[in-house]
Design a protein around this motif. Sequence first.
Motif, PDB file in Angstrom:
ATOM      1  N   GLY A   9      38.752  80.830 -30.794  1.00  0.00           N
ATOM      2  CA  GLY A   9      37.537  80.342 -31.406  1.00  0.00           C
ATOM      3  C   GLY A   9      36.828  79.290 -30.583  1.00  0.00           C
ATOM      4  O   GLY A   9      37.267  78.894 -29.500  1.00  0.00           O
ATOM      5  N   PRO A  10      35.716  78.795 -31.116  1.00  0.00           N
ATOM      6  CA  PRO A  10      34.859  77.881 -30.352  1.00  0.00           C
ATOM      7  C   PRO A  10      35.511  76.550 -30.025  1.00  0.00           C
ATOM      8  O   PRO A  10      35.110  75.890 -29.068  1.00  0.00           O
ATOM      9  N   LEU A  11      36.505  76.134 -30.808  1.00  0.00           N
ATOM     10  CA  LEU A  11      37.192  74.863 -30.553  1.00  0.00           C
ATOM     11  C   LEU A  11      38.620  75.071 -30.067  1.00  0.00           C
ATOM     12  O   LEU A  11      39.415  74.135 -30.072  1.00  0.00           O
ATOM     13  N   ASP A  56      36.894  76.117 -38.070  1.00  0.00           N
ATOM     14  CA  ASP A  56      37.538  76.480 -36.808  1.00  0.00           C
ATOM     15  C   ASP A  56      38.956  76.991 -36.993  1.00  0.00           C
ATOM     16  O   ASP A  56      39.592  77.422 -36.027  1.00  0.00           O
ATOM     17  N   GLN A  59      37.860  81.336 -39.040  1.00  0.00           N
ATOM     18  CA  GLN A  59      36.835  82.315 -38.692  1.00  0.00           C
ATOM     19  C   GLN A  59      37.392  83.685 -38.325  1.00  0.00           C
ATOM     20  O   GLN A  59      36.656  84.673 -38.339  1.00  0.00           O
ATOM     21  N   GLY A  89      31.010  77.341 -41.918  1.00  0.00           N
ATOM     22  CA  GLY A  89      30.516  77.420 -40.550  1.00  0.00           C
ATOM     23  C   GLY A  89      29.027  77.145 -40.484  1.00  0.00           C
ATOM     24  O   GLY A  89      28.364  76.887 -41.486  1.00  0.00           O
ATOM     25  N   TRP A  92      26.941  72.221 -36.281  1.00  0.00           N
ATOM     26  CA  TRP A  92      26.959  72.024 -34.829  1.00  0.00           C
ATOM     27  C   TRP A  92      26.593  73.295 -34.070  1.00  0.00           C
ATOM     28  O   TRP A  92      26.916  73.450 -32.891  1.00  0.00           O
ATOM     29  N   PHE A  94      27.799  76.303 -34.531  1.00  0.00           N
ATOM     30  CA  PHE A  94      28.875  77.287 -34.433  1.00  0.00           C
ATOM     31  C   PHE A  94      28.632  78.443 -35.400  1.00  0.00           C
ATOM     32  O   PHE A  94      27.870  78.316 -36.365  1.00  0.00           O
TER      33      PHE A  94
END
Length: 206
Positions: A9-11, A56, A59, A89, A92, A94
């Motif tokens: 994931g994004p983080l 995070d 998802q 979500g 920021w 995301f």
Amino acid sequence: MRIETLALGPLETNCYVVGDDTRAVVIDPGGEPEVVLAALEGRTLEAILATHFHFDHIQGIAGVAEATGAPVWADPREASLLDTELGAGGMWGFPRTPAFSWTPVEPGEHQLLGIPCQILSTPGHSPGGLSFYFPSLGAVFVGDLLFYRSVGRTDFPGSSAAVLERSVRERIFTLPEATRVYPGHGPATTVGDEMRHNPFFSPFQA
């Protein structure tokens, strides 16, 4: 029994695949469900375990659940987060969290993978945070409650520094010191190491 760590994931949230050659559980699939499904290698997925419902960490749940039919276990106190950007979500910039069905689970003794799993109530970073302790593996999965030499954020809605500290002291630091602590981000550590060296608790006093 083996523990595989996937940063997803994004983080780059730590997702854990725990199991043997025939069955597994997945903890906190934070994205990229196709990566999780590949890691399962045809094994039966018994459950998807959510330490908490921050975006995070969840998802990838919908994709894994739809592909496997596995139930999703979480604390009912996390439900309110799904109505906020923190869970749904979008914050920021995301991605949004795909909707998924889930089953409320109570803390206490459970059986997963044919071995005991103690589900521990560990709120503080979130209102209904859970940790999953497998005594026979000497492992506890804590989400964002506790990190290597740090702790989770407590400036989110539903968070509390005092509650987090109590959760760590009463639920995690009472486990055997050799227990491996698998956090939501960063490297694994041990109960004993954090008791002695985590600046939020050191010097540790029960």
